[in-house]
Motif scaffolding. Structure first.
Motif, PDB file in Angstrom:
ATOM      1  N   TYR A  41      -7.164   1.537  -1.320  1.00  0.00           N
ATOM      2  CA  TYR A  41      -8.140   1.083  -0.326  1.00  0.00           C
ATOM      3  C   TYR A  41      -8.364  -0.418  -0.409  1.00  0.00           C
ATOM      4  O   TYR A  41      -8.576  -1.081   0.614  1.00  0.00           O
ATOM      5  CB  TYR A  41      -9.455   1.851  -0.493  1.00  0.00           C
ATOM      6  CG  TYR A  41      -9.312   3.301  -0.126  1.00  0.00           C
ATOM      7  CD1 TYR A  41      -8.648   3.682   1.040  1.00  0.00           C
ATOM      8  CD2 TYR A  41      -9.810   4.304  -0.937  1.00  0.00           C
ATOM      9  CE1 TYR A  41      -8.491   5.018   1.380  1.00  0.00           C
ATOM     10  CE2 TYR A  41      -9.665   5.642  -0.612  1.00  0.00           C
ATOM     11  CZ  TYR A  41      -9.005   5.996   0.551  1.00  0.00           C
ATOM     12  OH  TYR A  41      -8.853   7.313   0.879  1.00  0.00           O
ATOM     13  N   ARG A  42      -8.309  -0.979  -1.605  1.00  0.00           N
ATOM     14  CA  ARG A  42      -8.454  -2.423  -1.759  1.00  0.00           C
ATOM     15  C   ARG A  42      -7.374  -3.154  -0.975  1.00  0.00           C
ATOM     16  O   ARG A  42      -7.651  -4.120  -0.247  1.00  0.00           O
ATOM     17  CB  ARG A  42      -8.380  -2.777  -3.250  1.00  0.00           C
ATOM     18  CG  ARG A  42      -8.920  -4.143  -3.627  1.00  0.00           C
ATOM     19  CD  ARG A  42      -8.080  -5.313  -3.215  1.00  0.00           C
ATOM     20  NE  ARG A  42      -6.744  -5.320  -3.798  1.00  0.00           N
ATOM     21  CZ  ARG A  42      -5.828  -6.234  -3.529  1.00  0.00           C
ATOM     22  NH1 ARG A  42      -6.082  -7.208  -2.655  1.00  0.00           N
ATOM     23  NH2 ARG A  42      -4.626  -6.183  -4.068  1.00  0.00           N
ATOM     24  N   VAL A  43      -6.138  -2.687  -1.080  1.00  0.00           N
ATOM     25  CA  VAL A  43      -5.026  -3.321  -0.377  1.00  0.00           C
ATOM     26  C   VAL A  43      -5.204  -3.209   1.133  1.00  0.00           C
ATOM     27  O   VAL A  43      -5.022  -4.185   1.872  1.00  0.00           O
ATOM     28  CB  VAL A  43      -3.691  -2.703  -0.820  1.00  0.00           C
ATOM     29  CG1 VAL A  43      -2.539  -3.230   0.027  1.00  0.00           C
ATOM     30  CG2 VAL A  43      -3.431  -2.985  -2.299  1.00  0.00           C
ATOM     31  N   LEU A  44      -5.562  -2.030   1.596  1.00  0.00           N
ATOM     32  CA  LEU A  44      -5.721  -1.826   3.031  1.00  0.00           C
ATOM     33  C   LEU A  44      -6.822  -2.706   3.615  1.00  0.00           C
ATOM     34  O   LEU A  44      -6.644  -3.328   4.675  1.00  0.00           O
ATOM     35  CB  LEU A  44      -6.031  -0.349   3.312  1.00  0.00           C
ATOM     36  CG  LEU A  44      -4.860   0.627   3.155  1.00  0.00           C
ATOM     37  CD1 LEU A  44      -5.356   2.064   3.145  1.00  0.00           C
ATOM     38  CD2 LEU A  44      -3.835   0.431   4.268  1.00  0.00           C
ATOM     39  N   LEU A  45      -7.950  -2.772   2.939  1.00  0.00           N
ATOM     40  CA  LEU A  45      -9.070  -3.547   3.474  1.00  0.00           C
ATOM     41  C   LEU A  45      -8.809  -5.046   3.375  1.00  0.00           C
ATOM     42  O   LEU A  45      -9.165  -5.803   4.282  1.00  0.00           O
ATOM     43  CB  LEU A  45     -10.368  -3.187   2.748  1.00  0.00           C
ATOM     44  CG  LEU A  45     -10.840  -1.733   2.860  1.00  0.00           C
ATOM     45  CD1 LEU A  45     -12.288  -1.600   2.393  1.00  0.00           C
ATOM     46  CD2 LEU A  45     -10.684  -1.175   4.262  1.00  0.00           C
ATOM     47  N   GLU A  91      -4.325   7.340   5.939  1.00  0.00           N
ATOM     48  CA  GLU A  91      -3.556   7.249   7.178  1.00  0.00           C
ATOM     49  C   GLU A  91      -4.340   6.519   8.266  1.00  0.00           C
ATOM     50  O   GLU A  91      -3.780   5.722   9.024  1.00  0.00           O
ATOM     51  CB  GLU A  91      -3.156   8.654   7.627  1.00  0.00           C
ATOM     52  CG  GLU A  91      -2.149   9.311   6.670  1.00  0.00           C
ATOM     53  CD  GLU A  91      -1.878  10.766   6.991  1.00  0.00           C
ATOM     54  OE1 GLU A  91      -2.605  11.334   7.838  1.00  0.00           O
ATOM     55  OE2 GLU A  91      -0.956  11.345   6.382  1.00  0.00           O
ATOM     56  N   ARG A  92      -5.651   6.770   8.327  1.00  0.00           N
ATOM     57  CA  ARG A  92      -6.475   6.095   9.332  1.00  0.00           C
ATOM     58  C   ARG A  92      -6.545   4.594   9.075  1.00  0.00           C
ATOM     59  O   ARG A  92      -6.366   3.785   9.997  1.00  0.00           O
ATOM     60  CB  ARG A  92      -7.890   6.687   9.322  1.00  0.00           C
ATOM     61  CG  ARG A  92      -8.835   6.055  10.343  1.00  0.00           C
ATOM     62  CD  ARG A  92     -10.208   6.687  10.285  1.00  0.00           C
ATOM     63  NE  ARG A  92     -10.920   6.350   9.052  1.00  0.00           N
ATOM     64  CZ  ARG A  92     -11.622   5.224   8.884  1.00  0.00           C
ATOM     65  NH1 ARG A  92     -11.678   4.320   9.863  1.00  0.00           N
ATOM     66  NH2 ARG A  92     -12.270   5.009   7.764  1.00  0.00           N
ATOM     67  N   LEU A  93      -6.778   4.217   7.837  1.00  0.00           N
ATOM     68  CA  LEU A  93      -6.911   2.796   7.504  1.00  0.00           C
ATOM     69  C   LEU A  93      -5.574   2.061   7.596  1.00  0.00           C
ATOM     70  O   LEU A  93      -5.536   0.881   7.951  1.00  0.00           O
ATOM     71  CB  LEU A  93      -7.520   2.652   6.110  1.00  0.00           C
ATOM     72  CG  LEU A  93      -8.976   3.105   5.988  1.00  0.00           C
ATOM     73  CD1 LEU A  93      -9.400   3.168   4.530  1.00  0.00           C
ATOM     74  CD2 LEU A  93      -9.903   2.176   6.779  1.00  0.00           C
ATOM     75  N   ARG A  94      -4.488   2.768   7.290  1.00  0.00           N
ATOM     76  CA  ARG A  94      -3.175   2.151   7.462  1.00  0.00           C
ATOM     77  C   ARG A  94      -2.918   1.872   8.941  1.00  0.00           C
ATOM     78  O   ARG A  94      -2.395   0.796   9.290  1.00  0.00           O
ATOM     79  CB  ARG A  94      -2.081   3.045   6.890  1.00  0.00           C
ATOM     80  CG  ARG A  94      -0.680   2.433   6.993  1.00  0.00           C
ATOM     81  CD  ARG A  94       0.357   3.330   6.370  1.00  0.00           C
ATOM     82  NE  ARG A  94       0.387   4.650   6.994  1.00  0.00           N
ATOM     83  CZ  ARG A  94       1.165   5.651   6.604  1.00  0.00           C
ATOM     84  NH1 ARG A  94       1.975   5.494   5.567  1.00  0.00           N
ATOM     85  NH2 ARG A  94       1.144   6.820   7.231  1.00  0.00           N
ATOM     86  N   ALA A  95      -3.291   2.818   9.795  1.00  0.00           N
ATOM     87  CA  ALA A  95      -3.138   2.597  11.237  1.00  0.00           C
ATOM     88  C   ALA A  95      -4.013   1.431  11.701  1.00  0.00           C
ATOM     89  O   ALA A  95      -3.612   0.651  12.581  1.00  0.00           O
ATOM     90  CB  ALA A  95      -3.494   3.873  12.003  1.00  0.00           C
ATOM     91  N   GLU A  96      -5.190   1.286  11.106  1.00  0.00           N
ATOM     92  CA  GLU A  96      -6.065   0.167  11.461  1.00  0.00           C
ATOM     93  C   GLU A  96      -5.439  -1.166  11.047  1.00  0.00           C
ATOM     94  O   GLU A  96      -5.558  -2.158  11.766  1.00  0.00           O
ATOM     95  CB  GLU A  96      -7.435   0.335  10.802  1.00  0.00           C
ATOM     96  CG  GLU A  96      -8.314   1.375  11.467  1.00  0.00           C
ATOM     97  CD  GLU A  96      -9.749   1.301  10.999  1.00  0.00           C
ATOM     98  OE1 GLU A  96     -10.095   0.374  10.221  1.00  0.00           O
ATOM     99  OE2 GLU A  96     -10.542   2.169  11.404  1.00  0.00           O
ATOM    100  N   VAL A 149       0.828  -1.208   0.000  1.00  0.00           N
ATOM    101  CA  VAL A 149       0.000   0.000   0.000  1.00  0.00           C
ATOM    102  C   VAL A 149       0.863   1.258   0.000  1.00  0.00           C
ATOM    103  O   VAL A 149       0.458   2.293  -0.543  1.00  0.00           O
ATOM    104  CB  VAL A 149      -0.982  -0.012   1.186  1.00  0.00           C
ATOM    105  CG1 VAL A 149      -0.317   0.454   2.498  1.00  0.00           C
ATOM    106  CG2 VAL A 149      -2.187   0.884   0.866  1.00  0.00           C
ATOM    107  N   HIS A 150       2.059   1.193   0.578  1.00  0.00           N
ATOM    108  CA  HIS A 150       2.963   2.341   0.509  1.00  0.00           C
ATOM    109  C   HIS A 150       3.323   2.637  -0.939  1.00  0.00           C
ATOM    110  O   HIS A 150       3.292   3.797  -1.381  1.00  0.00           O
ATOM    111  CB  HIS A 150       4.233   2.059   1.318  1.00  0.00           C
ATOM    112  CG  HIS A 150       5.273   3.124   1.189  1.00  0.00           C
ATOM    113  ND1 HIS A 150       5.185   4.343   1.834  1.00  0.00           N
ATOM    114  CD2 HIS A 150       6.422   3.165   0.460  1.00  0.00           C
ATOM    115  CE1 HIS A 150       6.233   5.086   1.512  1.00  0.00           C
ATOM    116  NE2 HIS A 150       6.994   4.399   0.679  1.00  0.00           N
TER     117      HIS A 150
END
Length: 273
Positions: A171-175, A231-236, A149-150
């Motif tokens: 967002y696909r990668v994060l989720l 940033e929020r979803l990465r922290a999640e 995701v980075h």
């Protein structure tokens, strides 16, 4: 091996019959080596294909014994990107030994390919491999998604004006990563994932991507919001890794089962079809 054309909804369930473009079946059957499986990845798997999206065909092939017994092993990975029968194809397959080895590493790509419900070619060994690979999913697969995701975010920022498509990939990668850490399941479809994550802005982003390039760019105001969400979803995802109850390493039984399956496939390669 008996080839079938299948599709399913649950990545850990038995697939069901699909009717699809027969050109995909012909393209798959024309590959240079017998296939353990072949699935569709990319935008079609992720839930937001455009009418002009290419087909990302992914799979595992079986090299003949004479190719793997010598000093040099060629065609461990077979790649082909071109228009075939009017379809823009991006084809990548790995020899079964390489594919099985990747399953034992924190590699999310091969898991997504293996469990893709968009199945063009399958075999009994494909289902067996899916059963074995459940024991290969670890909490450290989060590192794959955090690193990926980075890269995706940097690619998104480089484009001017910024486009919806690379943002959807972010967002696909994060989720996908967060879902795997929470459940131990592989789910790459953003629409399906959002049934649980309920991000209110995703349906609009997906619709803009599907409706064409004229609606597929973002403003500076949009960018500020989506950066904060990134940033929020990465922290999640990082928190999901810390809280995950997934195993630290692949089960030893899974490693042994992969070894046994590889030997069996190699021994029977001459009679596979």
């Amino acid at each position: 091996m008996i080839s079938e054309s299948l599709i399913g909804n649950d990545p850990f369930s038995e697939p069901t019959l699909m009717t699809d473009d027969p050109r995909l079946l012909r393209i798959t059957s024309a590959q240079p080596y017998p296939l353990l499986f072949a699935t569709i990845s990319g935008a079609h798997l992720y839930g937001f294909p455009s009418p002009d999206s290419d087909f990302d065909l992914r799979g595992a092939h079986i090299l003949p014994l004479e190719r793997v017994l010598g000093l040099e092993v060629k065609d461990e990975t077979v790649e082909d990107s071109r228009i075939i029968e009017g379809l823009e194809m991006d084809i990548v397959s790995h020899d079964v030994k390489k594919f099985f080895s990747l399953l034992l590493k924190k590699n999310g790509y091969v898991l997504e390919q293996l469990y893709s419900p968009l199945i063009v070619h399958t075999t009994p060994e494909h289902q067996e491999l899916k059963d074995i690979a459940k024991g290969c999913i670890t909490r450290h697969h989060s590192h794959h998604y955090l690193g990926f995701v980075h890269t995706q975010w940097e690619l998104f920022l480089k484009e001017q004006p910024p486009r919806v498509k690379p943002l959807l990939y972010v967002y696909r990668v994060l989720l996908t990563g967060s879902w795997m850490m929470r459940t131990g399941e592989v789910e790459a479809n953003l629409v399906t994932l959002n049934e649980s994550f309920r991000l209110s802005y995703l349906p609009d982003l997906i619709a803009r991507k599907l409706n064409g390039p004229e609606q597929a760019t973002l403003t500076d105001t949009d960018l500020a919001f989506y950066r904060s969400e990134f940033e929020r979803l990465r922290a999640e995802l990082e928190a999901a890794h810390q809280a995950s109850s997934l195993r630290e390493a692949p089960e030893e039984s899974a490693r042994q089962s992969l070894n046994d399956l590889l030997i069996r496939v190699r021994k029977t390669q001459g009679i596979l079809s």
